[in-house]
Scaffold this motif. Structure first.
Motif, PDB file in Angstrom:
ATOM      1  N   PHE A 187      -2.836   3.271  -5.677  1.00 57.54           N
ATOM      2  CA  PHE A 187      -1.255   3.143  -5.142  1.00 57.54           C
ATOM      3  C   PHE A 187      -0.828   3.732  -6.066  1.00 57.54           C
ATOM      4  N   GLU A 188      -0.057   3.098  -7.554  1.00 56.86           N
ATOM      5  CA  GLU A 188       0.684   2.262  -8.450  1.00 56.86           C
ATOM      6  C   GLU A 188       0.683   3.624  -8.689  1.00 56.86           C
ATOM      7  N   GLU A 189      -0.310   4.787  -8.892  1.00 56.28           N
ATOM      8  CA  GLU A 189      -0.445   5.773 -10.040  1.00 56.28           C
ATOM      9  C   GLU A 189       0.747   6.418  -8.936  1.00 56.28           C
ATOM     10  N   LEU A 190       0.028   6.563  -6.969  1.00 55.90           N
ATOM     11  CA  LEU A 190       0.923   7.467  -6.415  1.00 55.90           C
ATOM     12  C   LEU A 190       2.599   6.865  -6.401  1.00 55.90           C
ATOM     13  N   TYR A 191       3.012   5.673  -6.076  1.00 61.06           N
ATOM     14  CA  TYR A 191       4.603   5.291  -5.750  1.00 61.06           C
ATOM     15  C   TYR A 191       5.223   5.092  -7.192  1.00 61.06           C
ATOM     16  N   GLY A 192       3.888   4.742  -8.185  1.00 62.82           N
ATOM     17  CA  GLY A 192       5.316   4.169  -9.905  1.00 62.82           C
ATOM     18  C   GLY A 192       5.522   2.587  -8.740  1.00 62.82           C
ATOM     19  N   GLY A 247       5.719   7.249  -9.649  1.00 62.41           N
ATOM     20  CA  GLY A 247       3.809   7.426 -10.529  1.00 62.41           C
ATOM     21  C   GLY A 247       3.791   8.580 -11.309  1.00 62.41           C
ATOM     22  N   SER A 248       2.527   7.931 -12.267  1.00 66.37           N
ATOM     23  CA  SER A 248       1.889   8.954 -13.185  1.00 66.37           C
ATOM     24  C   SER A 248       1.857   9.943 -12.063  1.00 66.37           C
ATOM     25  N   PHE A 249       1.551  10.339 -11.372  1.00 64.50           N
ATOM     26  CA  PHE A 249       0.780  11.063 -10.765  1.00 64.50           C
ATOM     27  C   PHE A 249       2.154  12.935 -10.223  1.00 64.50           C
ATOM     28  N   LEU A 250       2.667  11.779  -9.359  1.00 62.06           N
ATOM     29  CA  LEU A 250       3.861  13.035  -9.761  1.00 62.06           C
ATOM     30  C   LEU A 250       4.465  13.529 -11.196  1.00 62.06           C
ATOM     31  N   LEU A 251       4.224  12.276 -11.450  1.00 62.97           N
ATOM     32  CA  LEU A 251       4.597  12.737 -13.172  1.00 62.97           C
ATOM     33  C   LEU A 251       4.463  14.111 -13.484  1.00 62.97           C
ATOM     34  N   ASP A 252       2.738  14.082 -13.699  1.00 65.55           N
ATOM     35  CA  ASP A 252       2.224  14.784 -14.137  1.00 65.55           C
ATOM     36  C   ASP A 252       1.842  16.524 -13.008  1.00 65.55           C
ATOM     37  N   LYS A 253       2.169  16.480 -12.001  1.00 70.10           N
ATOM     38  CA  LYS A 253       2.279  17.660 -10.779  1.00 70.10           C
ATOM     39  C   LYS A 253       4.074  17.865 -11.444  1.00 70.10           C
ATOM     40  N   TYR A 254       5.517  17.651 -12.217  1.00 69.77           N
ATOM     41  CA  TYR A 254       6.508  18.136 -12.108  1.00 69.77           C
ATOM     42  C   TYR A 254       6.274  18.787 -13.545  1.00 69.77           C
ATOM     43  N   ALA A 296       5.329  13.187   0.717  1.00 70.00           N
ATOM     44  CA  ALA A 296       4.603  12.285   0.747  1.00 70.00           C
ATOM     45  C   ALA A 296       5.234  11.571   0.460  1.00 70.00           C
ATOM     46  N   LEU A 297       5.723  11.410  -1.041  1.00 67.62           N
ATOM     47  CA  LEU A 297       5.111   9.331  -2.128  1.00 67.62           C
ATOM     48  C   LEU A 297       7.221   9.071  -2.002  1.00 67.62           C
ATOM     49  N   GLN A 298       7.679  10.370  -2.063  1.00 63.62           N
ATOM     50  CA  GLN A 298       9.201   9.900  -2.259  1.00 63.62           C
ATOM     51  C   GLN A 298      10.059   9.645  -1.454  1.00 63.62           C
ATOM     52  N   ALA A 299       9.074  10.259  -0.672  1.00 67.62           N
ATOM     53  CA  ALA A 299      10.482  10.562   1.884  1.00 67.62           C
ATOM     54  C   ALA A 299      11.495  10.775   1.297  1.00 67.62           C
ATOM     55  N   LEU A 300      10.631  11.690   0.217  1.00 70.16           N
ATOM     56  CA  LEU A 300      12.742  13.447   0.566  1.00 70.16           C
ATOM     57  C   LEU A 300      12.473  14.298   1.918  1.00 70.16           C
ATOM     58  N   ARG A 301      14.002  14.357   2.147  1.00 69.32           N
ATOM     59  CA  ARG A 301      13.624  15.125   3.477  1.00 69.32           C
ATOM     60  C   ARG A 301      13.644  16.969   2.925  1.00 69.32           C
ATOM     61  N   SER A 302      13.062  17.703   3.412  1.00 71.01           N
ATOM     62  CA  SER A 302      12.947  19.184   2.954  1.00 71.01           C
ATOM     63  C   SER A 302      14.305  19.773   2.521  1.00 71.01           C
ATOM     64  N   GLU A 337     -10.273  -2.316  -2.206  1.00 69.06           N
ATOM     65  CA  GLU A 337      -9.992  -1.831  -3.065  1.00 69.06           C
ATOM     66  C   GLU A 337     -10.205  -0.248  -3.250  1.00 69.06           C
ATOM     67  N   VAL A 338     -10.319   0.335  -2.715  1.00 66.21           N
ATOM     68  CA  VAL A 338     -10.337   1.436  -2.626  1.00 66.21           C
ATOM     69  C   VAL A 338      -9.212   1.990  -3.317  1.00 66.21           C
ATOM     70  N   ALA A 339      -8.503   1.511  -2.574  1.00 68.09           N
ATOM     71  CA  ALA A 339      -6.778   2.198  -2.885  1.00 68.09           C
ATOM     72  C   ALA A 339      -6.055   1.570  -4.155  1.00 68.09           C
ATOM     73  N   LEU A 340      -6.705   0.673  -4.524  1.00 67.32           N
ATOM     74  CA  LEU A 340      -6.679   0.799  -6.161  1.00 67.32           C
ATOM     75  C   LEU A 340      -6.954   1.355  -7.276  1.00 67.32           C
ATOM     76  N   THR A 341      -8.258   2.114  -6.856  1.00 68.62           N
ATOM     77  CA  THR A 341      -9.262   2.601  -7.686  1.00 68.62           C
ATOM     78  C   THR A 341      -8.460   4.199  -8.520  1.00 68.62           C
ATOM     79  N   PRO A 342      -8.286   4.519  -9.794  1.00 64.62           N
ATOM     80  CA  PRO A 342      -7.327   5.207  -9.588  1.00 64.62           C
ATOM     81  C   PRO A 342      -7.618   6.790  -9.985  1.00 64.62           C
ATOM     82  N   ARG A 343      -6.960   7.361 -10.386  1.00 67.91           N
ATOM     83  CA  ARG A 343      -7.085   8.574 -10.418  1.00 67.91           C
ATOM     84  C   ARG A 343      -8.332   9.695 -11.144  1.00 67.91           C
TER      85      ARG A 343
END
Length: 438
Positions: A406-411, A273-280, A223-229, A420-426
């Motif tokens: 957006f920035e936290e999700l995609y880096g 993004g920082s969101f994916l790094l935390d998940k990792y 969903a974030l990096q657009a990787l195939r399965s 404005e709602v797309a800029l709300t931090p995690r």
């Protein structure tokens, strides 16, 4: 005499005693291919005694049976089951069916690419145009052909793939002197409705929460990096840890083995993004910590082999510490959809892991990101490929349900004009969520 039926790929024909029944089809035992690809398989033996087959979708059992009977009757009567293939012309110019085989035998691409081209050309082009000479089919007839398969309900992405394979074949015919120019080049495909699968943030989050926890990170890779399965399944530690805030995409896994990516353009360095790094980090701490001596002894007692060193760098593995395979991920994804529906999140029934990649593209396009940056994230060689393949994927994004900004999700920096709602931090989203009445 047993009733003639097409082979059911979803269920075992000779199940063992005590095996659990299929929840979707009582009285049957699911096979390893349950829910994946096409269910019914027509089978027959050719004049040399070799078994041949063709697969049909789950709602085409009658068509599969009719095709199976026609092929068996043709062999018994001494007729060619595929009359278009291999027909020679008196003028020396090959038929389209004949030249397709020449093209496939001479194509220098990867084995998987040649196999895909063969499936598309033999399955879609040969039945309609196979008996025609290569030089006799005009540009307008090819345009009518694409319109015809659109009317047959073929999805946009499949029609695009058929056109790509046909264009490559005709380009070789130009080089061989059978044509003066490629009649398919420049034809714009008639727009269709696509598969009708539109994921939203609420769907992605539900899938991540309901899938086997070992595979949650794969959902976010899609969903974030657009990787195939199998690109997601092939991510290694060095890919995530070599450069801060970056992810290397260098290989994928097929049948458990490391293989090259789909194209050279698929190799890339993506922002993280920082969101994916935390998940990792959470994933690695929970699922990829080194096995203790006691755990290794337990594996030995259960008859399980030691963990191979070659799998040591893989980020995501199965419960047996082996690479994730396509069929296992497919089953886990389908099960996650069912669980999400039980809790009230109506994920489209036709959704597959690949739709996470489509979702990533749709979010980036709807956010106003520059087309070249979208192309870089999708890892396409040409911008036209991004626009042609995913141009119809445009819909509103439910940013209020997104897990982070957006920035936290995609880096990458948020494009101008985002709500404005797309800029709300995690952190702020989590605080608001905790204050909502349950």
């Amino acid at each position: 005499m047993a009733k003639e039926e097409p082979y059911d790929r979803w269920h075992k024909s000779r199940p063992r005693a005590g095996e659990p029944e299929c929840r979707e089809h009582p009285g049957l035992v699911p096979s390893g291919e349950h829910g994946c690809e096409k269910r019914w398989q027509a089978r027959w033996r050719d004049e040399n005694g070799r078994q041949r087959s063709k697969n049909f979708p789950k709602n085409k059992k009658t068509a599969a049976l009719a095709f199976q009977r026609s092929q068996r009757a043709a062999v018994e009567e001494g007729r060619d089951p595929f009359p278009h293939r291999g027909r020679k012309s008196s003028s020396g110019t090959p038929t389209i069916a004949e030249y397709i085989e020449t093209f496939l035998s001479r194509h220098e691409g990867r084995e998987g690419t040649v196999k895909t081209y063969g499936y598309r050309l033999r399955g879609k082009v040969v039945p309609v145009l196979g008996s025609r000479l290569v030089g006799d089919v005009k540009r307008g007839e090819y345009r009518d052909f694409f319109t015809e398969i659109k009317a047959g309900g073929i999805p946009d992405t499949t029609r695009s793939g058929v056109k790509k394979a046909l264009s490559a074949m005709l380009s070789m015919a130009v080089e061989d002197g059978y044509l003066e120019g490629n009649p398919v080049s420049g034809i714009r495909l008639p727009k269709g409705s696509g598969r009708g699968v539109r994921l939203a943030w609420k769907h992605v989050i539900a899938l991540a929460e309901e899938i086997d926890p070992r595979y949650e990170l794969l959902i976010w890779y899609g969903a974030l990096q657009a990787l195939r399965s199998m690109e997601a399944a092939g991510v290694r530690r060095p890919d995530m840890e070599t450069a801060a805030g970056k992810q290397l995409v260098e290989e994928q896994r097929q049948r458990g083995k490391a293989v090259p990516l789909k194209t050279e353009a698929s190799q890339a360095v993506l922002d993280v993004g920082s969101f994916l790094l935390d998940k990792y980090k959470a994933h690695m701490a929970r699922w990829r910590a080194p096995l203790s001596t006691a755990a290794l002894r337990k594996r030995e007692k259960r008859g399980l082999p030691p963990v191979p060193e070659e799998y040591g760098d893989l980020v995501t593995v199965t419960r047996y510490w082996t690479p994730v395979r396509e069929n296992a991920l497919c089953r886990a994804f389908d099960l996650a959809k069912e669980r999400a529906r039980v809790r009230g999140v109506e994920i489209p029934k036709k959704a597959t892991f690949r739709d996470l990649r489509h979702f990533a593209d749709a979010v980036l396009v709807a956010s106003g990101l520059e087309p070249r940056k979208v192309q870089a994230r999708m890892r396409h060689a040409r911008l036209a490929e991004t626009l042609d393949t995913y141009g119809y994927l445009v819909w509103e994004v439910d940013w209020e349900n997104a897990p982070a900004s957006f920035e936290e999700l995609y880096g990458i920096a948020a494009p101008a004009g985002l709500p404005e709602v797309a800029l709300t931090p995690r952190a702020e989203r989590e605080r608001r969520s905790s204050q909502r009445p349950r």
